[in-house]
Design a protein around this motif. Sequence first.
Motif, short mmCIF file in Angstrom:
data_model
loop_
_atom_site.label_atom_id
_atom_site.label_comp_id
_atom_site.label_asym_id
_atom_site.label_seq_id
_atom_site.Cartn_x
_atom_site.Cartn_y
_atom_site.Cartn_z
N ASN A 90 0.81 -1.20 0.00
CA ASN A 90 0.00 0.00 0.00
C ASN A 90 0.85 1.26 0.00
OD1 ASN A 90 -2.59 -1.13 -0.08
ND2 ASN A 90 -2.52 -1.60 2.10
N GLN A 91 2.01 1.20 0.66
CA GLN A 91 2.92 2.34 0.64
C GLN A 91 3.45 2.58 -0.78
OE1 GLN A 91 6.33 1.98 3.18
NE2 GLN A 91 6.98 4.09 2.86
N LEU A 92 3.78 1.48 -1.47
CA LEU A 92 4.26 1.61 -2.84
C LEU A 92 3.17 2.18 -3.74
CD1 LEU A 92 6.17 -1.76 -3.25
CD2 LEU A 92 7.19 0.52 -3.27
N LEU A 93 1.95 1.67 -3.58
CA LEU A 93 0.86 2.14 -4.43
C LEU A 93 0.51 3.59 -4.15
CD1 LEU A 93 -1.51 -0.96 -4.35
CD2 LEU A 93 -0.01 -0.25 -6.19
N ALA A 94 0.70 4.02 -2.90
CA ALA A 94 0.36 5.39 -2.53
C ALA A 94 1.40 6.39 -3.03
CB ALA A 94 0.23 5.50 -1.02
N THR A 95 2.61 5.95 -3.27
CA THR A 95 3.68 6.89 -3.61
C THR A 95 4.17 6.74 -5.05
OG1 THR A 95 5.30 5.32 -2.71
CG2 THR A 95 4.51 7.06 -1.24
N HIS A 96 3.67 5.77 -5.77
CA HIS A 96 4.06 5.59 -7.17
C HIS A 96 2.80 5.55 -8.03
CE1 HIS A 96 8.31 4.68 -6.34
NE2 HIS A 96 7.83 4.11 -5.25
N ARG A 97 2.91 6.04 -9.23
CA ARG A 97 1.74 6.09 -10.10
C ARG A 97 1.41 4.72 -10.68
NH1 ARG A 97 0.00 11.13 -10.77
NH2 ARG A 97 1.43 12.85 -10.40
N LEU A 98 0.16 4.59 -11.04
CA LEU A 98 -0.34 3.34 -11.60
C LEU A 98 0.45 2.91 -12.82
CD1 LEU A 98 -2.55 1.14 -11.84
CD2 LEU A 98 -3.96 2.82 -13.00
N GLU A 99 0.87 3.88 -13.63
CA GLU A 99 1.55 3.54 -14.88
C GLU A 99 2.81 2.71 -14.65
OE1 GLU A 99 0.46 6.59 -13.80
OE2 GLU A 99 0.84 8.01 -15.42
N ALA A 100 3.57 3.06 -13.60
CA ALA A 100 4.84 2.37 -13.38
C ALA A 100 4.63 0.89 -13.11
CB ALA A 100 5.59 3.02 -12.22
N HIS A 101 3.63 0.55 -12.30
CA HIS A 101 3.37 -0.86 -11.98
C HIS A 101 2.86 -1.62 -13.19
CE1 HIS A 101 4.00 -0.08 -7.72
NE2 HIS A 101 3.24 0.98 -7.85
N LEU A 102 1.96 -1.00 -13.94
CA LEU A 102 1.41 -1.69 -15.10
C LEU A 102 2.45 -1.86 -16.20
CD1 LEU A 102 -2.08 0.03 -15.18
CD2 LEU A 102 -1.63 -2.40 -14.76
N THR A 103 3.33 -0.90 -16.34
CA THR A 103 4.40 -1.04 -17.32
C THR A 103 5.28 -2.24 -16.99
OG1 THR A 103 4.42 1.34 -17.78
CG2 THR A 103 6.40 0.09 -18.37
N THR A 104 5.57 -2.41 -15.70
CA THR A 104 6.36 -3.56 -15.27
C THR A 104 5.59 -4.86 -15.46
OG1 THR A 104 7.52 -2.22 -13.63
CG2 THR A 104 7.57 -4.61 -13.33
N PHE A 105 4.33 -4.86 -15.09
CA PHE A 105 3.51 -6.06 -15.18
C PHE A 105 3.22 -6.45 -16.63
CE2 PHE A 105 1.27 -6.51 -10.81
CZ PHE A 105 2.50 -6.38 -10.18
N LEU A 162 -6.69 4.61 -18.37
CA LEU A 162 -5.28 4.84 -18.07
C LEU A 162 -4.53 3.52 -17.99
CD1 LEU A 162 -2.82 6.46 -17.08
CD2 LEU A 162 -3.80 6.36 -14.78
N ALA A 163 -5.12 2.54 -17.30
CA ALA A 163 -4.48 1.23 -17.17
C ALA A 163 -4.32 0.56 -18.53
CB ALA A 163 -5.30 0.35 -16.24
N LEU A 164 -5.38 0.60 -19.32
CA LEU A 164 -5.35 -0.04 -20.64
C LEU A 164 -4.31 0.63 -21.55
CD1 LEU A 164 -6.43 -2.04 -22.71
CD2 LEU A 164 -8.35 -0.49 -23.12
N LYS A 165 -4.30 1.94 -21.57
CA LYS A 165 -3.34 2.66 -22.40
C LYS A 165 -1.90 2.38 -21.98
CE LYS A 165 -2.09 7.28 -24.09
NZ LYS A 165 -0.64 7.07 -23.85
#
Length: 254
Positions: free
Chosen positions: A43-58, A92-95
């Motif tokens: 939750n700390q990671l999700l609160a301080t990093h944008r959604l794009e970074a995680h989805l790009t990795t995933f 945003l997630a899809l893009k």
Amino acid sequence: MTFPFIAQCLGQDFLAQTLGRDHLHVPGALTEPDCLVSFDTLNQLLATHRLEAHLTTFAANANALQQLLRDLTIVVTYDAQLRTLLPAVWPLALKTVLDALDAGAGLHGNGHWSDYAIAALLPAPQVRTADPNPDDSLNRARRDWLGPHALDELADRWIVLARGEPKAADAVPQFARTTSYTWQCTTGLTWLERIIEGRYDAFANHCWYVTYWLTELRETAILETSALSQWRRVVDGLAAAGDRGAVDLQRIEE
């Protein structure tokens, strides 16, 4: 344009509260197989990093991506307030994922999970396994789900990625059932045909939701001439390829 934080949109403890878990383990993401990421850390990671970074990795890990997207759809299926955020969050997630794939992320190289991940990119209500009234939960969520207009040109990009994928074809009716019958009988059928691309042998007996949806459309909607032609084309193509459900559907026309 300011994009939202996923934790801000969904709440600091959304995964733990919704899924009843204490930890999240993403296979292959940790150096020690017995190490777990706590939800406090997540939750700390999700609160301080944008959604794009995680989805790009995933986007380079199909299994992780499909699990994340499925978990998100389960969350919003049961929370009407969170569903109002889908038009901001999901495009945003899809893009982000589509851009990452265009840039060379190897989703197709992640074994058999790639088809699950591609299908999960088109959002549809999902229920918990232990839900005692899944139909009620699905019907409530469908009434105020993300509208097709929110996806705009992203839908075309997704269809290009989804061509030839039976699970993506099955994702279309699940999404379509959140829309009007008019949309289902026009755009919905067109999306399905574009994904199949005439390759009915690859889809026959691999798409449960497709034949269920086609049956529902024929029995509950009044199909205009062009829509009925599309409906028959898909049914006849699947039946000719040996799809048992489609063969049963042909009997409706007899």
